[in-house]
Design an enzyme around this catalytic site. Structure first.
Site, PDB file in Angstrom:
ATOM      1  CE1 TYR A  38      -3.481  -2.738   0.674  1.00 48.07           C
ATOM      2  CE2 TYR A  38      -2.427  -3.116   2.797  1.00 48.07           C
ATOM      3  CZ  TYR A  38      -3.342  -3.476   1.825  1.00 48.07           C
ATOM      4  OH  TYR A  38      -4.135  -4.586   2.022  1.00 48.07           O
ATOM      5  CD1 TRP A  42      -6.948   2.631   1.864  1.00 46.98           C
ATOM      6  CD2 TRP A  42      -4.808   2.769   1.260  1.00 46.98           C
ATOM      7  NE1 TRP A  42      -6.785   1.913   0.701  1.00 46.98           N
ATOM      8  CE2 TRP A  42      -5.481   1.977   0.313  1.00 46.98           C
ATOM      9  CE3 TRP A  42      -3.441   2.999   1.066  1.00 46.98           C
ATOM     10  CZ2 TRP A  42      -4.844   1.417  -0.790  1.00 46.98           C
ATOM     11  CZ3 TRP A  42      -2.807   2.441  -0.026  1.00 46.98           C
ATOM     12  CH2 TRP A  42      -3.508   1.666  -0.941  1.00 46.98           C
ATOM     13  CB  SER A  43      -9.470   7.835   4.328  1.00 52.13           C
ATOM     14  OG  SER A  43     -10.261   8.514   5.252  1.00 52.13           O
ATOM     15  CD1 TRP A  44      -9.425   2.619   7.006  1.00 57.39           C
ATOM     16  CD2 TRP A  44     -10.735   2.279   8.809  1.00 57.39           C
ATOM     17  NE1 TRP A  44      -9.724   1.279   7.070  1.00 57.39           N
ATOM     18  CE2 TRP A  44     -10.526   1.046   8.165  1.00 57.39           C
ATOM     19  CE3 TRP A  44     -11.521   2.306   9.951  1.00 57.39           C
ATOM     20  CZ2 TRP A  44     -11.086  -0.154   8.639  1.00 57.39           C
ATOM     21  CZ3 TRP A  44     -12.070   1.116  10.416  1.00 57.39           C
ATOM     22  CH2 TRP A  44     -11.847  -0.090   9.776  1.00 57.39           C
ATOM     23  CE1 TYR A  91      -3.772  -1.149  -3.226  1.00 56.02           C
ATOM     24  CE2 TYR A  91      -4.955   0.548  -4.453  1.00 56.02           C
ATOM     25  CZ  TYR A  91      -4.954  -0.502  -3.559  1.00 56.02           C
ATOM     26  OH  TYR A  91      -6.136  -0.905  -2.992  1.00 56.02           O
ATOM     27  CD  GLN A 118     -10.281   3.255   3.920  1.00 59.38           C
ATOM     28  OE1 GLN A 118      -9.487   4.055   4.413  1.00 59.38           O
ATOM     29  NE2 GLN A 118      -9.943   2.008   3.631  1.00 59.38           N
ATOM     30  CG  ASP A 185     -10.983  -4.253   1.384  1.00 58.81           C
ATOM     31  OD1 ASP A 185     -11.342  -3.432   2.244  1.00 58.81           O
ATOM     32  OD2 ASP A 185      -9.880  -4.176   0.821  1.00 58.81           O
ATOM     33  CE1 TYR A 379      -6.891  -7.409   3.156  1.00 57.27           C
ATOM     34  CE2 TYR A 379      -8.874  -7.623   1.854  1.00 57.27           C
ATOM     35  CZ  TYR A 379      -7.789  -6.874   2.256  1.00 57.27           C
ATOM     36  OH  TYR A 379      -7.623  -5.624   1.751  1.00 57.27           O
ATOM     37  CD  GLU A 423      -3.174  -5.795   5.191  1.00 55.55           C
ATOM     38  OE1 GLU A 423      -2.416  -6.626   4.623  1.00 55.55           O
ATOM     39  OE2 GLU A 423      -4.041  -5.149   4.576  1.00 55.55           O
TER      40      GLU A 423
HETATM   41  C1  9WN Z   1      -8.440  -1.304  -0.439  1.00 55.05           C
HETATM   42  C2  9WN Z   1      -4.876   0.066   3.688  1.00 55.05           C
HETATM   43  C3  9WN Z   1      -6.219  -0.599   3.407  1.00 55.05           C
HETATM   44  C4  9WN Z   1      -7.149  -0.562   4.619  1.00 55.05           C
HETATM   45  C5  9WN Z   1      -8.377  -1.440   4.432  1.00 55.05           C
HETATM   46  C6  9WN Z   1      -7.921  -2.827   4.012  1.00 55.05           C
HETATM   47  C7  9WN Z   1      -7.070  -2.756   2.749  1.00 55.05           C
HETATM   48  C8  9WN Z   1      -7.312  -1.946   0.371  1.00 55.05           C
HETATM   49  C9  9WN Z   1      -6.766  -3.125  -0.409  1.00 55.05           C
HETATM   50  O1  9WN Z   1      -5.947  -1.936   2.983  1.00 55.05           O
HETATM   51  O2  9WN Z   1      -7.875  -2.295   1.666  1.00 55.05           O
HETATM   52  O3  9WN Z   1      -8.832  -0.106   0.149  1.00 55.05           O
HETATM   53  O4  9WN Z   1      -6.187  -2.885  -1.488  1.00 55.05           O
HETATM   54  O5  9WN Z   1      -6.937  -4.274  -0.018  1.00 55.05           O
HETATM   55  O6  9WN Z   1      -9.019  -3.668   3.830  1.00 55.05           O
HETATM   56  O7  9WN Z   1      -9.126  -1.482   5.625  1.00 55.05           O
HETATM   57  O8  9WN Z   1      -7.556   0.748   4.881  1.00 55.05           O
HETATM   58  O9  9WN Z   1      -4.293  -0.488   4.842  1.00 55.05           O
END
Ligand code: 9WN
Length: 450
Positions: A38, A42-44, A91, A118, A185, A379, A423
């Site tokens: 990643y 990411w927002s949250w 990504y 999110q 997800d 997951y 994660e």
């Molecule tokens: C899609 C970043 C994010 C978290 C989510 C988690 C996962 C993304 C992905 O990773 O989602 O948004 O590509 O799988 O499910 O909660 O914010 O850590």
């Protein structure tokens, strides 16, 4: 036993390593959610990350949330991804696939963002950040207080956007238009709703990048799931990400009980801050009202047969009663009567959940280990996520359940004591899964330790 086979770092090394992970993932203006899987914000994640950063450097924690808020859409939405420059190809789906800057007038032209949101954990993070800063010196305190004043109107606009555009039933249960918006997800929560999503033959081709970046593809969602994820993006592109047209046309529209509980909590935190900092009384009253509506809506989803909260499939007109972590949403925000709350707490502690005899630690698993849908390595279908553990522990403390909160913290630390900052973790063995050095895991561990 599984526990004996794991290495457990002492607290001071764990804290040092958590700080190292956050520093290592820091690009300067944002901490990526994880180093390889990643490579964006990411927002949250950013909300939880800022809490961890606050323990290292309050100014840097504030900068993290400023980066996110600078990507706010003009209507108020906080986008689920803020793309880093240069990381675009790393990504999928990246900024080209989303195309928000070309298709929506509400989306910023820079930084580029995704077109969905999110869970609104941000006000919770701001509240916690302020608490941490106030334990420091006058400079930290002033930095945090200045930030609260600066960010409050933006957070208010974000909450208003959710209340105005994501309450299709008009009763306070907020809806998501994509499983990604829930942050969970591929949870079994969404299986039946996704069954109603039929990817068109004109779904543009794509190549997944996530599968190369985990030890085993079985930890991630399937290709059939990804086709649906991308089809929903396609549907949103076709209506130019207009929020109301998205809600009207998306083939996925689900009242998300967990997101609603987070919203109710966050509205109360933001209202508390608003009162303290002298924000407009009408806005504080609106936040209290949204909090109350959210709590009532969450309580109204409870299945009388199981006592668990449920999501609502608005397209199918049906309740979704899967046994997942979301069933405990009312414990986060409150709203149940005493008897129902006691029942839900004993379910939580019972053998189908945190009291399951096979669990290494008693954090809430993403799916019940007693359910047929339980997949301990996949997951959101079974693993324990330290970040949701933090959220429950924080909410328990806020609700006055100090002993429960403390137990949660200790169990979370035990799960994360391997220092991998995974994660998610295998709930039976504690095997670290998904990405390692995941930023929000490091952040919540720091908060648990400090
Ligand atoms: C899609 C970043 C994010 C978290 C989510 C988690 C996962 C993304 C992905 O990773 O989602 O948004 O590509 O799988 O499910 O909660 O914010 O850590």
């Amino acid at each position: 036993t599984a526990r004996a086979a794991r290495r457990e770092l002492p607290s001071h090394l764990l804290a040092a390593r958590a700080a190292y992970v956050l520093r290592g993932n820091d690009t300067g203006t944002l901490v990526t959610a994880a180093p390889r899987l990643y490579p964006h914000m990411w927002s949250w994640d950013a909300a939880f990350i800022s809490i961890g950063l606050a323990h290292l450097d309050v100014g840097r924690a504030v900068a993290e949330l400023d980066t996110l808020l600078a990507a706010q859409w003009s209507g108020g939405m906080l986008p689920h991804i803020v793309f880093t420059e240069g990381g675009a190809d790393e990504y999928f789906p990246g900024p080209d696939r989303w195309g928000t800057h070309e298709l929506s007038r509400q989306a910023p032209r820079g930084p580029l963002t995704s077109g969905i949101c999110q869970p609104p954990a941000h006000a919770i993070a701001v509240g916690r950040l302020l608490e941490i800063a106030r334990r420091g010196g006058p400079v930290d305190r002033a930095t945090a207080e200045d930030f609260v004043r600066r960010s409050w109107p933006k957070l208010y606009a974000w909450h208003r956007w959710l209340a105005e555009h994501r309450d299709p039933g008009g009763d306070g249960l907020l809806a998501v238009v994509h499983g990604w918006e829930s942050g969970m997800d591929n949870s079994p929560r969404w299986d039946s709703a996704y069954a109603g999503v039929r990817p068109g033959a004109d779904l543009p081709p794509y190549v997944r990048r996530d599968l190369r970046l985990v030890a085993d593809a079985g930890m991630r969602p399937s290709d059939a799931e990804y086709d649906r994820y991308l089809w929903l993006v396609e549907e949103m592109r076709r209506v130019g990400y207009d929020p109301d047209r998205v809600v009207a046309t998306s083939s996925f529209l689900v009242g998300d009980v967990f997101l609603t509980a987070v919203f109710a909590l966050a509205c109360d935190v933001l209202a508390d801050l608003g009162e303290e900092f002298g924000e407009p009384a009408t806005q504080v009253t609106a936040l209290r009202d949204w909090a109350r509506r959210g709590r009532t809506a969450v309580a109204a989803t409870v299945d009388p047969a199981t006592g668990l909260a449920r999501d609502r499939d608005f397209r199918a007109g049906a309740w979704i009663g899967t046994r997942t972590i979301a069933g405990f949403a009312p414990l986060l925000c409150g709203g149940l009567d005493r008897a129902a709350e006691r029942t839900l707490l004993s379910t939580l502690d019972g053998p189908d959940w945190c009291g399951h005899p096979g669990l290494l630690t008693s954090l809430v698993p993403s799916t019940s280990p007693a359910d047929d849908a339980f997949r301990p390595r996949q997951y959101w279908r079974g693993p324990q996520w330290p970040v949701t553990g933090w959220l429950f522990g924080w909410a328990f403390a806020r609700r006055g359940w100090a002993e429960r909160a403390e137990r949660h913290r200790a169990q979370g630390l035990l799960l994360c004591s391997d220092g991998a900052f995974a994660e998610y973790y295998h709930p039976l063995t504690g095997e670290p899964l998904g990405s390692l050095d995941q930023s929000w895991t490091a952040a919540v561990v720091l908060d648990w330790l400090c």
